[in-house]
Design a protein around this motif. Structure first.
Motif, mmCIF file in Angstrom:
data_model
loop_
_atom_site.group_PDB
_atom_site.id
_atom_site.type_symbol
_atom_site.label_atom_id
_atom_site.label_comp_id
_atom_site.label_asym_id
_atom_site.label_seq_id
_atom_site.Cartn_x
_atom_site.Cartn_y
_atom_site.Cartn_z
ATOM 1 N N HIS A 70 -24.293 -27.774 4.664
ATOM 2 C CA HIS A 70 -24.246 -27.703 6.199
ATOM 3 C C HIS A 70 -24.095 -26.486 6.619
ATOM 4 O O HIS A 70 -24.621 -25.943 7.615
ATOM 5 C CB HIS A 70 -23.400 -28.879 6.756
ATOM 6 C CG HIS A 70 -21.890 -28.787 6.869
ATOM 7 N ND1 HIS A 70 -21.405 -29.239 5.955
ATOM 8 C CD2 HIS A 70 -21.051 -28.440 7.780
ATOM 9 C CE1 HIS A 70 -20.051 -28.959 6.058
ATOM 10 N NE2 HIS A 70 -19.736 -28.347 7.256
ATOM 11 N N ASP A 71 -22.994 -25.611 6.325
ATOM 12 C CA ASP A 71 -22.448 -24.453 6.796
ATOM 13 C C ASP A 71 -23.002 -23.167 6.141
ATOM 14 O O ASP A 71 -22.689 -22.043 6.348
ATOM 15 C CB ASP A 71 -21.057 -24.368 7.360
ATOM 16 C CG ASP A 71 -20.833 -24.707 8.647
ATOM 17 O OD1 ASP A 71 -21.696 -24.958 9.341
ATOM 18 O OD2 ASP A 71 -19.596 -25.219 8.777
ATOM 19 N N LYS A 95 -23.711 -19.775 7.484
ATOM 20 C CA LYS A 95 -22.710 -18.695 7.801
ATOM 21 C C LYS A 95 -22.623 -17.473 7.110
ATOM 22 O O LYS A 95 -21.857 -16.502 7.685
ATOM 23 C CB LYS A 95 -21.518 -19.462 7.966
ATOM 24 C CG LYS A 95 -21.362 -20.475 9.305
ATOM 25 C CD LYS A 95 -19.790 -20.816 8.947
ATOM 26 C CE LYS A 95 -19.599 -21.858 10.503
ATOM 27 N NZ LYS A 95 -18.238 -22.636 10.349
ATOM 28 N N HIS A 119 -26.176 -20.080 12.472
ATOM 29 C CA HIS A 119 -25.901 -20.375 11.246
ATOM 30 C C HIS A 119 -26.696 -21.632 10.952
ATOM 31 O O HIS A 119 -27.077 -22.019 9.742
ATOM 32 C CB HIS A 119 -24.587 -20.624 10.841
ATOM 33 C CG HIS A 119 -23.897 -21.962 11.447
ATOM 34 N ND1 HIS A 119 -23.212 -22.042 12.791
ATOM 35 C CD2 HIS A 119 -23.659 -23.067 10.845
ATOM 36 C CE1 HIS A 119 -22.915 -23.346 12.886
ATOM 37 N NE2 HIS A 119 -23.009 -23.939 11.636
ATOM 38 N N HIS A 152 -26.826 -30.018 11.980
ATOM 39 C CA HIS A 152 -25.546 -30.704 12.029
ATOM 40 C C HIS A 152 -24.742 -30.618 13.310
ATOM 41 O O HIS A 152 -23.598 -31.120 13.557
ATOM 42 C CB HIS A 152 -24.543 -30.410 10.746
ATOM 43 C CG HIS A 152 -24.532 -29.092 10.760
ATOM 44 N ND1 HIS A 152 -25.186 -27.855 10.333
ATOM 45 C CD2 HIS A 152 -23.138 -28.278 10.932
ATOM 46 C CE1 HIS A 152 -24.484 -26.465 10.464
ATOM 47 N NE2 HIS A 152 -23.514 -27.048 10.897
ATOM 48 N N HIS A 153 -25.252 -29.582 13.982
ATOM 49 C CA HIS A 153 -24.649 -29.509 15.428
ATOM 50 C C HIS A 153 -25.293 -30.132 16.597
ATOM 51 O O HIS A 153 -25.014 -29.940 17.778
ATOM 52 C CB HIS A 153 -24.379 -27.761 15.468
ATOM 53 C CG HIS A 153 -23.192 -27.209 14.811
ATOM 54 N ND1 HIS A 153 -21.995 -27.541 15.062
ATOM 55 C CD2 HIS A 153 -23.255 -26.419 13.759
ATOM 56 C CE1 HIS A 153 -21.063 -27.250 14.198
ATOM 57 N NE2 HIS A 153 -22.021 -26.349 13.367
ATOM 58 N N LEU A 156 -15.862 -21.643 14.004
ATOM 59 C CA LEU A 156 -16.221 -22.683 14.592
ATOM 60 C C LEU A 156 -15.022 -23.743 14.663
ATOM 61 O O LEU A 156 -14.650 -23.985 13.519
ATOM 62 C CB LEU A 156 -17.365 -23.337 14.233
ATOM 63 C CG LEU A 156 -18.581 -22.754 14.435
ATOM 64 C CD1 LEU A 156 -19.930 -23.409 14.123
ATOM 65 C CD2 LEU A 156 -18.771 -22.547 16.018
#
Ligand SMILES: [Fe+2]
Ligand SMILES: [Fe+2]
Length: 352
Positions: free
Chosen positions: A200-201, A204, A229, A255-256, A352
């Motif tokens: 998911h990240d 970044k 990201h 996801h955000h 985050l």
């Protein structure tokens, strides 16, 4: 080949035994069905040559019992009556052959040889199916492992710069897979999300260190970059033909997002947000709340669950949240079974 000859008349047994032994078969005798079953329990047999009409259990009943207890044995019925109906009845219940008395040598040998051949083919077929099934299982396992390895190796590149530990991303995959299982997904889907959610990240990797590792709150401008990201992650993973990477791209992108539409990048709200994105959003926040970071203590379970409940329908899909809470013990167990490897103080934690 071992054959059990079952007939209540000794003269018939002797006759059959002589014919069979002459052709090289090893023969054991039984005069009633109960004795036959006792013999079958302790000695391996390839074939049973059984009379139909006997005092006590009939040959037909015996055959049904054999089929249930020792299914690998071929049974050939030897009948005193030349009845088509009886023959059909026997075959229907699994007999490999039907011979009418008085038996003649060639008739019995042909029936026995045919039955043994058919039994051998059936056993071979089953063996082959067993081998094939094992191969498929092994390959599925290999695919699953390689998916997870690819996902984790991709992540290890960005791990050191970020506040998310290897254990965190692995847990996200495990929670998401658990949710898939509770939702009744097939194994393929469950394996897919287990490998996809940890990515998911991944975007970044494109966020500069000065923002990702900034000591202190981000400015509005830095937040704008930080938020990219999501789309950067989706770009890294997009246009793949591999289903778990496609899923990873959707998760990275969404996801955000929040259920009420106030998340970022703000493209979707409610159930427009792909389900895997809504799942990851929920378990990602849950795990972050329960984990210790340099900028925050680990929240207690009550605090974390209280926060999730308060965000029902706002940040989180209310249906998914309900499922999560209904099966909470399973998610908690994943958290407890997969602790962070490093003391949180050792990890450069920002972002985050
Ligand atoms: Fe994120
Ligand atoms: Fe995360």
């Amino acid at each position: 080949m071992r054959i059990l000859v079952l007939d209540d008349q000794e003269i018939i047994r002797v006759q059959l035994k002589r014919i069979l032994q002459k052709s090289g078969y090893a023969v054991t005798e039984a005069s009633d069905a109960r004795t036959a079953l006792e013999i079958l329990d302790r000695e391996p047999m390839d074939l049973v040559l059984s009379d139909i009409r006997m005092p006590g259990m009939t040959g037909l009943e015996l055959m049904k019992t054999i089929a249930a207890r020792v299914p690998d044995i071929a049974v050939v019925m030897v009948s005193g009556v030349d009845s088509m109906e009886m023959a059909m009845e026997c075959l229907r219940h699994g007999a490999y052959g039907y011979v009418v008395k008085p038996v003649d040598t060639s008739g019995i040998l042909i029936a026995v040889a045919n039955a043994l051949r058919r039994r051998m083919l059936e056993l071979e077929h089953r063996d082959r199916e067993g081998i094939l099934a094992r191969k498929v299982r092994e390959q599925t396992e290999e695919i699953r492992n390689s998916r997870e390895e690819i996902s984790h190796r991709l992540l290890s590149a960005s791990e050191h710069r970020d506040n998310e530990t290897g254990a965190h991303v692995r847990r996200i995959g495990l929670y998401a897979a658990e949710m898939g299982a509770i939702l009744g997904w097939d194994l393929e889907g469950i394996d897919c999300i287990r490998a996809a959610a940890p990515m998911h990240d991944i975007g970044k990797i494109g966020v500069p260190d000065r923002i990702l590792q900034k000591d202190g709150p981000l400015t509005d401008e830095e937040w704008i970059i930080m938020k990219t990201h999501t789309t950067m992650g989706a770009n890294i993973l997009r246009d793949s033909t591999v289903p778990f990477i496609q899923m990873g791209a959707r998760i990275a992108a969404c996801h955000h997002e929040k259920f009420d539409g106030t998340g970022y990048p703000g493209l979707y709200a409610g159930t427009q947000i792909p389900l895997e994105g809504r799942i990851t959003a929920l378990v990602d926040v849950y795990d972050a709340l329960c984990s210790k970071r340099v900028y925050k203590h680990a929240w207690t379970e009550e605090e974390a669950l209280g926060y999730l409940r308060a965000q029902q329908g706002k940040h989180f899909d209310p249906d998914l949240l309900k499922i999560f809470l209904d099966h909470y013990a399973r998610f908690r167990q994943i958290f407890l079974d997969n602790p962070d490897k490093f003391a949180p103080e050792e990890i450069p934690l920002r972002g985050l």
